[in-house]
Design a protein around this motif. Structure first.
Motif, short mmCIF file in Angstrom:
data_model
loop_
_atom_site.label_atom_id
_atom_site.label_comp_id
_atom_site.label_asym_id
_atom_site.label_seq_id
_atom_site.Cartn_x
_atom_site.Cartn_y
_atom_site.Cartn_z
N GLU A 225 -6.71 -7.52 -1.87
CA GLU A 225 -5.94 -8.39 -1.00
C GLU A 225 -4.53 -8.63 -1.55
O GLU A 225 -3.71 -7.76 -1.43
CB GLU A 225 -6.67 -9.70 -0.73
CG GLU A 225 -6.52 -10.08 0.74
CD GLU A 225 -7.69 -10.83 1.31
OE1 GLU A 225 -8.28 -11.65 0.60
OE2 GLU A 225 -8.00 -10.60 2.49
N THR B 63 -11.14 -5.23 3.87
CA THR B 63 -11.17 -5.98 2.62
C THR B 63 -12.61 -6.22 2.16
O THR B 63 -12.92 -6.12 0.97
CB THR B 63 -10.42 -7.31 2.78
OG1 THR B 63 -9.08 -7.02 3.15
CG2 THR B 63 -10.41 -8.11 1.50
N ASP C 50 -5.42 -2.54 -1.69
CA ASP C 50 -5.55 -3.18 -0.38
C ASP C 50 -4.15 -3.56 0.08
O ASP C 50 -3.54 -4.46 -0.48
CB ASP C 50 -6.46 -4.41 -0.52
CG ASP C 50 -6.99 -4.90 0.82
OD1 ASP C 50 -6.67 -4.28 1.85
OD2 ASP C 50 -7.72 -5.90 0.81
N GLU C 51 -3.63 -2.87 1.05
CA GLU C 51 -2.29 -3.11 1.57
C GLU C 51 -1.21 -3.21 0.49
O GLU C 51 -0.57 -4.23 0.34
CB GLU C 51 -2.31 -4.40 2.40
CG GLU C 51 -3.43 -4.34 3.39
CD GLU C 51 -3.28 -5.31 4.53
OE1 GLU C 51 -2.16 -5.78 4.72
OE2 GLU C 51 -4.27 -5.55 5.22
MG LIG Z 1 -7.81 -7.26 4.57
#
Ligand SMILES: [Mg+2]
Ligand SMILES: Nc1ncnc2c1ncn2[C@@H]1O[C@H](COP(=O)(O)OP(=O)(O)OP(=O)(O)O)[C@@H](O)[C@H]1O
Lengths: 310, 308
Positions: free
Chosen positions: B86, B46, B159-160
């Motif tokens: 995030e 991140t 991010d994810e």
């Molecule tokens: Mg992360």
């Protein structure tokens, strides 16, 4: 830039809090003027009334231990009552503008509400995490912060306008629209009794009051930008405002206090010729406020521009 | 497919206080590839993404996006980027549509038509006029992807992104990202913990550990490289002892498996034909040979253990 400002406006307008505040603003304003109307006593003979007032003022000046501010106020009133009787000028009655002029205290309500809105506009982006998606757009951070500042300032200006409009409408229902060319007695900046246009005095007071409102907006905005916490920003700003109001009195003993924003943030003091210190003028007060606004805005700008956004 | 670099990491380093969180990254992300960014919790994924989008300053080195430094030419560089950092944190008190309008106003040339198109694309047509506070995590993820794609960015950073999506949603996203990369030449930079997902989705995998890049390879090479597979062997029950001896000749150990006729051997896939020939030549009746290929997950966990 227009796009950024309309975004910020959209975010302010779509919040429940905003609507609660606008409702309170209208309700409190309307309520104050309705109460004023209900408590009004009809005056049959203005000369007799003025005589009575003069006696009372004189009594107060002699007997009571008045604060310097109160003393000056009573003296001013005495002077005007005296002038009325000598020159046979009846006090203005039933004009919505002159009533609005007497209710300058309502401006403090706008200040409080503006503090609440300004405290949220930056810190909320942080607490909700939306700051990340906001900053990854092709706009500099300065522009984004500035658009937020412009938006809360415009919103505060809107609240001030809403206060005047609501107040005028309520009073117009009771007393009619009022004559724009009505004049009344005021003390000019030299302290001499002068006839002035009531409407223009009202416009001057509410118009110039935007600057004190803006300085509290800036204070709250800056604190919330630096601390990223709106509750603290509201708390600190209100605390400073309340402490500040009591400092106005102290300014007459301590000349240095005139450079603080507080003694300069009540425009009505100049409308009714009650400067906290004799050497203070309207121009001085406005310049002090502008200085504080620039310094605070610059501070929040520097912090916002440089900070890592976690 | 053009393979020009979209992102160039140049000695990218992030220090917070005395701690080095991201340490001297040097690699490129090319147009048209899905680039997987793997690493255990706290590896610095991140943090790296935050530097890529200019949310935090780069302590040393630089990141170029289409040749523009994100630090020095932020407004130019960020124009090419769409992403989620995030969580898909959007304005909950606004509707999905108002959110998209908000982001659309921040770049020039996005029409109403484009907004409607993207809404349809991410499958939020039904609920786009509801407040985001009423959305599920998966729906917010979809809205996040919609805002990222709104302006046709040549670089998509996620991010994810599979966080909160249902299996159908994950599959849809996977196909979606592959299509974006392979058909439209978008560079897609994805970080994720779902290793099996990354295996299916990515063309290239970079592994980050404690802020350092420990590996960067094409996904197939990454899994296969010097990989020791597990070979399951089934022979006539009476011949298992003989088989063990023959395997020992190859300097390998055959271990008894579940059944009386089952054995398994740690060995390279390339050596299987050799083993087969040896057994046949010695009259072993081979009932089955089965190579269990390793998954990205095996490889990843192995790698992490090695680093310890
Ligand atoms: Mg992360
Ligand atoms: N502001 C900060 N101050 C100090 N340390 C930080 C800060 N931000 C991140 N870190 C540290 O940097 C490291 C990397 O964090 P980062 O969030 O980039 O990891 P990640 O790879 O995204 O992890 P995850 O898989 O859990 O999302 C962590 O060890 C974290 O503690």
């Amino acid at each position: 830039m227009i796009g950024l400002i309309s975004n910020e406006m959209m975010k302010i307008v779509n919040r429940k809090l905003t609507w609660i505040i606008l409702f309170l603003l209208i309700a409190i304003t309307a309520g104050s003027f309705v109460m004023n109307k209900l408590n009004e006593e009809p005056v049959s003979d203005w000369r007799a009334e003025q005589m009575e007032l003069m006696e009372r003022y004189q009594g107060q000046l002699e007997i009571d231990e008045l604060s310097p501010q109160m003393y000056a106020d009573t003296e001013n009133k005495l002077q005007i009552a005296n002038y009325r009787l000598q020159n046979d000028i009846a006090p203005v009655s039933g004009n919505p503008w002159s009533i609005l002029l007497r209710f300058s205290g309502l401006i403090e309500m706008v200040i409080i509400f503006a503090i609440v809105i300004a405290a949220d506009v930056v810190s909320r982006e942080y607490t909700s995490g939306t700051i990340k998606l906001l900053l990854i757009r092709p706009h500099s951070r300065s522009k984004i912060l500035f658009s937020k500042y412009i938006s809360v300032s415009l919103f505060a200006l809107g609240m001030l306008a809403l206060l005047v409009i609501t107040g005028y409408c309520v009073n117009a229902i009771f007393y009619g629209f009022g004559n724009l060319s009505t004049t009344d007695l005021f003390l000019n900046s030299e302290g001499k009794v002068t006839e002035m246009n009531v409407f223009l005095q009202t416009v001057k007071m509410y118009g110039l009051s935007f600057l004190p409102i803006l300085s509290y907006v800036t204070l709250s905005f800056t604190i919330s930008t630096i601390l990223r916490n709106s509750a603290l920003a509201v708390g600190i700003s209100l605390f400073i405002m309340i402490v500040g109001n009591s400092i106005i009195e102290a300014t007459s003993y301590l000349p240095g206090l005139k450079y603080l924003p507080f003694a300069n943030s009540d425009i009505s003091l100049y409308i009714f010729h009650l400067p906290a210190r004799p050497e203070m003028t309207l121009g001085f007060s406005l310049s002090v406020l502008v200085m504080y606004i620039l310094v605070l805005a610059g501070l929040s700008w520097q912090v916002f521009k440089k900070r890592d956004t976690a | 497919m053009n393979q020009q670099p979209i992102v160039q990491f140049q000695h990218t380093t992030k220090k917070i206080g005395r701690k080095i969180i991201v340490d001297d990254l040097n690699f490129d992300v090319l147009a048209g590839e899905v680039f997987g960014f793997l690493g255990p919790n706290g590896a610095g994924k991140t943090t790296t993404i935050r530097m890529m989008v200019g949310l935090i300053k780069i302590s040393r080195g630089d990141i170029l996006i289409k040749g523009h430094s994100i630090a020095r030419e932020f407004e130019k560089a960020i124009r090419y980027v769409g992403g989620i950092v995030e969580n898909p944190d959007l304005y909950k008190y606004l509707t999905g549509y108002q959110n998209l309008k908000h982001y659309a106003r921040m770049v020039s040339g996005i029409s109403k038509k484009r907004i409607n198109e993207i809404v349809e694309h991410v499958g939020l047509k039904e609920s786009i006029h509801d407040k985001v506070s009423s959305y599920s995590l998966g729906m917010r993820q979809r809205l996040g992807i919609a805002q990222a794609l709104l302006h046709h960015p040549p670089l998509l950073i996620l991010d994810e992104p599979t966080n909160g999506l249902d299996p159908a949603g994950i599959r849809e996203l996977r196909n979606n990202l592959k299509e974006l990369a392979h058909q439209e030449g978008v560079a897609v930079f994805v970080s994720s913990h779902l290793l099996s997902e990354m295996q299916l989705m990515c063309d290239k995998i970079a592994v980050l550990q404690k802020g350092k890049l420990v590996s960067i390879e094409n996904v197939h090479e990454f899994i296969a490289k010097d990989s020791i597979s597990r070979v399951y062997l089934e022979v006539e029950a009476s011949q298992t002892e003989l088989t063990k001896m023959l395997v020992a000749d190859l300097n390998k150990t055959a271990v008894a498996g579940n059944g009386p006729s089952e054995l398994w051997i740690q060995m390279n896939k390339e050596e299987v034909p050799e083993l087969n020939k040896l057994l046949l030549d010695n009259g072993i009746r081979v009932l089955s040979i089965h190579v269990q290929e390793r998954t990205l997950e095996d490889k990843f966990l192995e790698m992490m253990e090695e680093e310890q």
